[in-house]
Every structure is written in structure tokens, then in C-alpha cells.
Design an enzyme around this catalytic site. Structure first.
Site, PDB file in Angstrom:
ATOM      1  N   HIS A  63       1.044  -1.230   0.438  1.00  7.93           N
ATOM      2  CA  HIS A  63      -0.431   0.012   0.094  1.00  7.93           C
ATOM      3  C   HIS A  63       0.797   1.623   0.645  1.00  7.93           C
ATOM      4  O   HIS A  63       1.677   1.522  -0.035  1.00  7.93           O
ATOM      5  CB  HIS A  63      -0.689   0.089   1.269  1.00  7.93           C
ATOM      6  N   HIS A  65       1.144   4.064   1.694  1.00 10.78           N
ATOM      7  CA  HIS A  65       1.987   4.668   3.110  1.00 10.78           C
ATOM      8  C   HIS A  65       3.553   5.158   3.816  1.00 10.78           C
ATOM      9  O   HIS A  65       3.838   3.604   2.632  1.00 10.78           O
ATOM     10  CB  HIS A  65       1.298   4.188   4.477  1.00 10.78           C
ATOM     11  N   ASP A  67       5.776   4.570   4.946  1.00  7.85           N
ATOM     12  CA  ASP A  67       6.870   3.496   6.368  1.00  7.85           C
ATOM     13  C   ASP A  67       6.595   2.510   5.362  1.00  7.85           C
ATOM     14  O   ASP A  67       7.874   1.567   4.992  1.00  7.85           O
ATOM     15  CB  ASP A  67       5.963   3.384   7.099  1.00  7.85           C
ATOM     16  N   HIS A  68       5.970   2.625   3.503  1.00  4.76           N
ATOM     17  CA  HIS A  68       6.066   0.708   3.472  1.00  4.76           C
ATOM     18  C   HIS A  68       6.527   1.746   1.768  1.00  4.76           C
ATOM     19  O   HIS A  68       6.943   0.472   1.153  1.00  4.76           O
ATOM     20  CB  HIS A  68       4.654   0.161   2.806  1.00  4.76           C
ATOM     21  N   HIS A 140      -7.307  -1.458   5.618  1.00  4.81           N
ATOM     22  CA  HIS A 140      -6.531  -0.876   5.003  1.00  4.81           C
ATOM     23  C   HIS A 140      -7.293   0.554   5.500  1.00  4.81           C
ATOM     24  O   HIS A 140      -8.045   0.645   3.947  1.00  4.81           O
ATOM     25  CB  HIS A 140      -5.368  -1.021   5.333  1.00  4.81           C
ATOM     26  N   ASP A 211      -0.815  -4.089   5.674  1.00  2.59           N
ATOM     27  CA  ASP A 211      -1.319  -3.790   7.080  1.00  2.59           C
ATOM     28  C   ASP A 211      -2.660  -4.008   6.973  1.00  2.59           C
ATOM     29  O   ASP A 211      -3.267  -3.801   6.077  1.00  2.59           O
ATOM     30  CB  ASP A 211      -1.116  -2.297   7.479  1.00  2.59           C
ATOM     31  N   HIS A 269       6.079  -5.347  11.957  1.00  2.45           N
ATOM     32  CA  HIS A 269       5.755  -4.312  12.012  1.00  2.45           C
ATOM     33  C   HIS A 269       5.195  -3.987  13.678  1.00  2.45           C
ATOM     34  O   HIS A 269       3.832  -3.765  13.820  1.00  2.45           O
ATOM     35  CB  HIS A 269       3.699  -4.334  10.995  1.00  2.45           C
TER      36      HIS A 269
END
Length: 304
Positions: A63, A65, A67-68, A140, A211, A269
Site C-alpha cells: 500500500h 503509506h 513507511d512502506h 486498511h 497492514d 510491524h
């Protein structure tokens, strides 16, 4: 196959954990590596592992976001700076193509290699004859997927002792027999290789979750896998907070592993609120439900 965890922290890096990135080494005489997510600092983590940007041939983003994905533009540019010319395939949700194009354009960057970006939906993404990858939608706040990687079943072992007893000596014909083919011997007899092979060896299966909060898709994604990689952002007592943000607890991840019939659960995570000692408590919560639970750590490599 081998999995190497380059980042196991949720949202923010900590002094001991970087944000999410996982390298899959498919092996089977392959030289390329696959990367699942690419959080900020992934390249730096690679310097301490066996992976390099030039070895990556496929990237799967769960996805969008930060942090990914915030490590992705730098990795793409580093491949060019290293003179890499091998193609790179990127798979991710809607918006990944715009993200890649925009960051490269605004920074005046380019790639020296063919770059193919695929915006995905639910279903099988690829089948190269050895491995298949299937995407499953998760729960999510933004569009998010988990990936199921499956090896093709491998041929059974050839029973050389039985062949010798039948008068078939080791030699070039053995390669054909290993493939299950029928061969004709010098004396005119025919021998069917399939009659001398053991049962096929099941291919390995891996489920890598993005996530997610609780979702019925989780058990389907992880059904009978050898390794399930699932987020355990928060402890069981914080389920309301975790689920409200589209995340899972230790208990919820362990229940998925149990219900799916997974062989191993790799927990990852982790919220940066948890110290190394406190992560042991998270592990105990998972193991109380699913004993084959393990803590992922940065630079941990496991064989599947």
C-alpha cells in the site's frame, strides 16, 4: 526460498528496527531477488544484508503509506547510478505509477533500465512457470494488499535402485526418466520414467500481509502456507485502537495463523512503543494461541 527482513517497525523507525521491507530470494537457480515494500532507509539496510538494488528484479508494494514506499525513489535511482540495465517490475495498488513518475520527474531523475509499473487488483499477478503471485485485498484506510507466493510442485525423486534392478544403468537416459518421459533401451524395451518416480514434492507457500485489520480474506490468503508474515502492531489489550487504525493485534494474527493452518507465523510491524523486552511479551501472546509464532528482527533470514 529465503526471506530476509530488512525492516520490522511500524510507522516510525526505532534504534533497533527500520520500517517495512522484506527480501525474497526465490533461489531455484535464479539470480534475482524480489522486494516486498520499500520503506525509508531500505537501501541502507541492504548495505548490511546480501541484497543490493541491482539484484532486485521485482518489487511488490502492499500500500502507499510512507513507511512502506518512501525508500522506493532512492532505490530506483541507485540502480541507475550503479549502471544497472536489467529490467525492473513494480506491482502495487492504484497510485503507485503516479508516485514513481512524479518523484522521478520532480527530482530530475531517470532510470537507465526498463521500468514497468503495474497497478494491481485482486487476483493472480504472475505465473512464470515456477512461481505464482496472487494479490488479496486487506482492510486498511488506504487500498492495501497481501501477497501469496506459491512454488510449483517439484518432480518426485527417481528410484535408481529399482531401475538398476530392472537392468537400466545410470547414464544420459536418467535425465529423461527424471522428467517422467518414456525411453527405449538398446534391447528394445521401453521404460516409463513416471513409474519410477516418487510422488511430487509440494512447492512451498508464503503469505506476506500488508497492514490490515481483521478481515475474512486473511484466512484465504494464508491457507496452508509454510510461512505467514503478518503484522502485530499492538498487544491484544489494544484491539480497539489497532483495529480503528486498520491494524491487527498479536491475538488476531495468531488466530489467523491457527485458522488458516499455517506452519509458521513471523510477527512483524511492531509499534515503536515496544522495547525488545516488551516484544517478548507480544511473542508470548501469539504463542499462547499459535505455538509456532516467531519474532521477526531486522536482518533475520529464514529458509522456507
Amino acid at each position: 526460498m529465503e526471506l530476509t527482513f530488512l525492516g520490522t517497525s511500524a510507522g516510525l523507525p526505532s534504534t533497533t528496527r527500520n520500517v517495512t521491507a522484506i527480501v525474497l530470494n526465490p533461489q531455484n537457480n535464479r539470480s534475482g531477488l524480489w522486494l516486498f515494500d520499500c520503506g525509508e532507509g531500505t537501501q541502507h539496510q541492504m548495505l548490511r544484508a546480501t541484497a543490493t538494488p541491482g539484484k532486485i528484479e521485482k518489487i511488490f508494494i502492499t500500500h502507499l503509506h510512507g513507511d512502506h514506499i518512501f525508500g522506493l525513489p532512492g532505490l530506483l535511482c541507485s540502480r541507475s547510478m550503479a549502471g544497472c540495465e536489467t529490467p525492473l517490475e513494480i506491482y502495487g495498488p492504484k497510485g503507485i505509477a503516479e508516485f514513481v513518475e512524479t518523484t522521478l520527474r520532480l527530482s530530475g531523475s531517470w532510470t537507465s533500465y526498463p521500468l514497468n509499473v503495474h497497478e494491481i487488483t485482486e487476483g493472480q499477478l504472475l505465473d512464470d512457470g515456477e512461481l505464482t503471485v496472487t494479490a488479496y485485498p486487506l482492510t486498511h484506510p488506504v487500498e492495501c494488499y497481501g501477497y501469496r507466493i506459491e512454488e510449483q510442485d517439484k518432480p518426485g525423486a527417481l528410484d535408481a535402485a529399482r531401475l538398476k534392478a530392472a537392468g537400466v544403468m545410470p547414464g544420459p537416459l536418467f535425465q529423461q526418466l527424471k522428467r517422467g518421459e518414456t525411453v527405449t533401451l538398446a534391447d528394445g524395451r521401453t521404460v516409463c520414467g513416471a513409474d519410477y518416480l516418487s510422488a511430487p514434492r509440494p512447492g512451498k507457500k508464503i503469505a506476506i500481509f500488508g497492514d490490515t485489520g481483521p478481515t475474512p480474506q486473511a484466512v484465504t490468503l494464508a491457507r496452508d502456507v509454510d510461512v505467514m508474515v503478518h503484522e502485530t502492531t499492538l498487544e491484544a489489550a489494544m484491539a480497539e485502537k489497532a483495529n480503528g487504525r486498520g491494524h491487527s493485534t498479536t491475538q488476531q494474527a495468531a488466530e489467523v495463523a491457527r485458522d488458516a493452518g499455517a506452519k509458521r507465523l513471523l510477527m512483524t510491524h511492531f509499534s515503536s512503543r515496544y522495547s525488545a523486552e516488551e516484544c517478548q511479551r507480544l511473542l508470548a501472546e501469539c504463542q499462547a494461541i499459535f505455538p509456532a509464532s516467531e519474532l521477526a528482527e531486522d536482518f533475520l533470514t529464514i529458509t522456507v
